[in-house]
Design an enzyme around this catalytic site. Structure first.
Site, PDB file in Angstrom:
ATOM      1  N   ARG A  58       0.838  -1.200   0.000  1.00 40.40           N
ATOM      2  CA  ARG A  58       0.000   0.000   0.000  1.00 40.40           C
ATOM      3  C   ARG A  58       0.873   1.251   0.000  1.00 40.40           C
ATOM      4  O   ARG A  58       0.478   2.306  -0.494  1.00 40.40           O
ATOM      5  CB  ARG A  58      -0.929   0.035   1.221  1.00 40.40           C
ATOM      6  CG  ARG A  58      -1.878   1.226   1.198  1.00 40.40           C
ATOM      7  CD  ARG A  58      -2.798   1.260   2.409  1.00 40.40           C
ATOM      8  NE  ARG A  58      -2.011   1.347   3.629  1.00 40.40           N
ATOM      9  CZ  ARG A  58      -2.229   0.616   4.711  1.00 40.40           C
ATOM     10  NH1 ARG A  58      -3.202  -0.268   4.718  1.00 40.40           N
ATOM     11  NH2 ARG A  58      -1.463   0.737   5.778  1.00 40.40           N
ATOM     12  N   TYR A 110      -6.679  22.720 -15.246  1.00 40.56           N
ATOM     13  CA  TYR A 110      -7.358  21.439 -15.432  1.00 40.56           C
ATOM     14  C   TYR A 110      -8.619  21.413 -14.568  1.00 40.56           C
ATOM     15  O   TYR A 110      -8.562  21.585 -13.348  1.00 40.56           O
ATOM     16  CB  TYR A 110      -6.410  20.295 -15.058  1.00 40.56           C
ATOM     17  CG  TYR A 110      -7.022  18.944 -15.251  1.00 40.56           C
ATOM     18  CD1 TYR A 110      -7.324  18.481 -16.529  1.00 40.56           C
ATOM     19  CD2 TYR A 110      -7.318  18.132 -14.168  1.00 40.56           C
ATOM     20  CE1 TYR A 110      -7.898  17.237 -16.708  1.00 40.56           C
ATOM     21  CE2 TYR A 110      -7.890  16.886 -14.338  1.00 40.56           C
ATOM     22  CZ  TYR A 110      -8.178  16.452 -15.617  1.00 40.56           C
ATOM     23  OH  TYR A 110      -8.749  15.220 -15.790  1.00 40.56           O
ATOM     24  N   ASP A 183       1.855  21.692 -12.723  1.00 41.00           N
ATOM     25  CA  ASP A 183       1.237  20.619 -13.506  1.00 41.00           C
ATOM     26  C   ASP A 183       1.810  20.738 -14.916  1.00 41.00           C
ATOM     27  O   ASP A 183       1.448  21.633 -15.676  1.00 41.00           O
ATOM     28  CB  ASP A 183      -0.286  20.767 -13.506  1.00 41.00           C
ATOM     29  CG  ASP A 183      -0.981  19.663 -14.308  1.00 41.00           C
ATOM     30  OD1 ASP A 183      -0.303  18.991 -15.114  1.00 41.00           O
ATOM     31  OD2 ASP A 183      -2.205  19.486 -14.134  1.00 41.00           O
ATOM     32  N   LYS A 208      -1.377  10.455 -19.583  1.00 39.46           N
ATOM     33  CA  LYS A 208      -1.330  11.197 -20.842  1.00 39.46           C
ATOM     34  C   LYS A 208      -0.043  10.855 -21.607  1.00 39.46           C
ATOM     35  O   LYS A 208       0.158   9.717 -21.967  1.00 39.46           O
ATOM     36  CB  LYS A 208      -1.464  12.698 -20.539  1.00 39.46           C
ATOM     37  CG  LYS A 208      -2.618  13.022 -19.576  1.00 39.46           C
ATOM     38  CD  LYS A 208      -3.986  12.699 -20.139  1.00 39.46           C
ATOM     39  CE  LYS A 208      -5.103  12.775 -19.105  1.00 39.46           C
ATOM     40  NZ  LYS A 208      -5.210  14.025 -18.381  1.00 39.46           N
TER      41      LYS A 208
HETATM   42  C1  LIG Z   1      -5.569  14.397 -17.119  1.00 40.47           C
HETATM   43  C2  LIG Z   1      -4.974  15.537 -16.399  1.00 40.47           C
HETATM   44  C3  LIG Z   1      -4.923  15.555 -14.997  1.00 40.47           C
HETATM   45  C4  LIG Z   1      -5.496  14.442 -14.159  1.00 40.47           C
HETATM   46  O1  LIG Z   1      -4.877  13.221 -14.408  1.00 40.47           O
HETATM   47  P1  LIG Z   1      -5.594  11.778 -14.257  1.00 40.47           P
HETATM   48  O2  LIG Z   1      -4.512  10.840 -14.535  1.00 40.47           O
HETATM   49  O3  LIG Z   1      -6.722  11.762 -15.262  1.00 40.47           O
HETATM   50  O4  LIG Z   1      -6.125  11.719 -12.864  1.00 40.47           O
HETATM   51  C5  LIG Z   1      -4.334  16.652 -14.387  1.00 40.47           C
HETATM   52  N1  LIG Z   1      -3.828  17.669 -15.118  1.00 40.47           N
HETATM   53  C6  LIG Z   1      -3.880  17.692 -16.454  1.00 40.47           C
HETATM   54  C7  LIG Z   1      -3.302  18.845 -17.196  1.00 40.47           C
HETATM   55  C8  LIG Z   1      -4.446  16.623 -17.148  1.00 40.47           C
HETATM   56  O5  LIG Z   1      -4.496  16.652 -18.487  1.00 40.47           O
END
Ligand SMILES: *Cc1c(COP(=O)(O)O)cnc(C)c1O
Length: 387
Positions: A58, A110, A183, A208
């Site tokens: 975990r 996001y 991010d 992504k």
């Molecule tokens: C998809 C995304 C997220 C969230 O990621 P998940 O893997 O879907 O939880 C956060 N920031 C951006 C810019 C994204 O494209």
């Protein structure tokens, strides 16, 4: 895309680092691909210690180590942690704060994370202000010395692809005693390395570009320091268990081995489609950091190398109905949310984001995959409504 210059801990470029996953060979079997460790629990030594450091899955799993090492290398960080999703990674950064802490976040970001901040983080006592992160002056004006603990950036930022100056904002934030988290999902570790520009934490939705094949959900954080804040974030993951399955970690490593090739093609496709659509009579505006007249282009040029990303948005003169018509009639562009996969996706973003979105309703968000760019363009054009 130019491969990054070799770094001291692994003396090869990011292309080589990715293709070889840092070149590690499994000591036990001599396998060129690391094993998947499915055990949930590990034997204690007779002296009651855990000789390998592995205790219970975990908290951590040896299958994450090759991915985390590669991410540390690419982002030039000291620390890295895999998470069960990008959202789990992002929310851990906020859960590591304390009630009353002041946070600056972008107006354009996001959407799911913005919703979480509004629905949960504020209830737990974080004081969050959503501001224009394209202006260093605006950020500086909102920083409160020793009260602001975190500045959250997203650049290029969904879905308008606003660009923030990481270096200038990090300098201002550090002056006020705040940390900076970025991010960097859409910039990927190849186009921008936020830690080298002064950021403290980088977040990726590994769902992504890192994985790139739209077949696992995962997230990652890379840290510049193993400080008290980072340790709290690590405990959010380990104690709460927001960890990916070992199989997903292995699949992610496989996906990452071609990231430099995929990201290069996605960038080329996005640049081409942005330039072509910007000249089209049905198009009101193309939002893409790689266009010279785009608001954030100059900063993007300084802070991104090798391309401006695979994401763009297109606003149509025919408004929402024209945008929805295009999304309904493309064949190659798949009508789906998400981004960063090998297949191109198109989305009427205002329908997803709902009330309070900064996203205009004439906008289509487009994630460029690695298909033939002429065919992608032709498919978009044939989907435009006849006037
Ligand atoms: C998809 C995304 C997220 C969230 O990621 P998940 O893997 O879907 O939880 C956060 N920031 C951006 C810019 C994204 O494209």
């Amino acid at each position: 895309m130019s491969a990054s210059t070799p770094k001291k801990n692994y003396p090869f470029t990011s292309a080589t680092a990715l293709a070889q996953a840092l070149g590690a060979i499994d000591e036990v079997t001599q396998a060129v691909v690391p094993p998947i460790h499915v055990a949930t629990t590990y034997l204690r030594g007779k002296d009651n210690s855990y000789p390998t450091g592995n205790v219970y899955s975990r908290a951590d799993n040896p299958s994450y180590k090759p991915v985390e090492a590669l991410l540390r290398q690419l982002e030039q960080g000291q620390e890295a942690l895999l998470f069960s999703s990008g959202m789990a990674a992002a929310t851990a950064v906020f859960q590591g704060l304390r009630p009353g802490d002041h946070v600056l976040a972008p107006k354009v970001m996001y959407w799911a994370l913005r919703n979480w901040l509004l629905n949960f983080a504020t209830d737990w006592g974080l004081r969050i202000e959503f501001i224009d992160m394209t202006s260093v002056d605006v950020v500086a004006g909102h920083l409160r010395t020793n009260e602001t603990k975190l500045v959250w950036l997203e650049t290029p930022g969904n879905p308008l692809w606003c660009v923030s100056d990481i270096k200038a904002i990090a300098a201002a934030a550090h002056n006020a005693g705040a940390q900076v988290a970025v991010d960097s999902t859409c910039a990927t570790p190849l186009l921008t390395q936020p830690l080298t520009l002064g950021a403290d934490i980088v977040m990726h939705s590994a769902t992504k570009y890192l994985n790139g094949h739209s077949d696992i959900i995962a997230g990652a954080l890379i840290g510049a320091n193993n400080d008290a804040y980072w340790q709290r974030i690590r405990n959010v993951r380990s104690q709460g268990g927001a960890v990916p399955s070992p199989h997903d970690a292995a699949q992610l490593l496989r996906g990452m081995r071609t990231m430099h090739l995929r990201v290069r093609e996605s960038c080329h496709n996005a640049q081409f489609i942005a330039e072509q659509l910007a000249q089209h009579e049905a198009v009101a505006e193309v939002l893409y950091p790689g266009l010279p007249d785009f608001a954030g282009h100059d900063i993007a040029k300084r802070q991104m190398q090798g391309g401006f990303g695979g994401m763009l948005s297109v606003r149509l003169k025919g408004g929402a109905s024209a945008a929805i018509h295009v999304a309904a009639n493309t064949r190659l562009w798949k009508r789906a949310t998400s981004l960063g996969g090998v297949e191109s996706l198109i989305e009427h973003r205002a329908s997803v984001e709902g009330e309070g979105t900064p996203c205009p309703d004439d906008l289509l968000r487009m994630s460029c995959g690695i298909e033939d760019r002429q065919e992608l363009l032709a498919d978009f054009l044939q989907a435009l409504p006849a006037d």
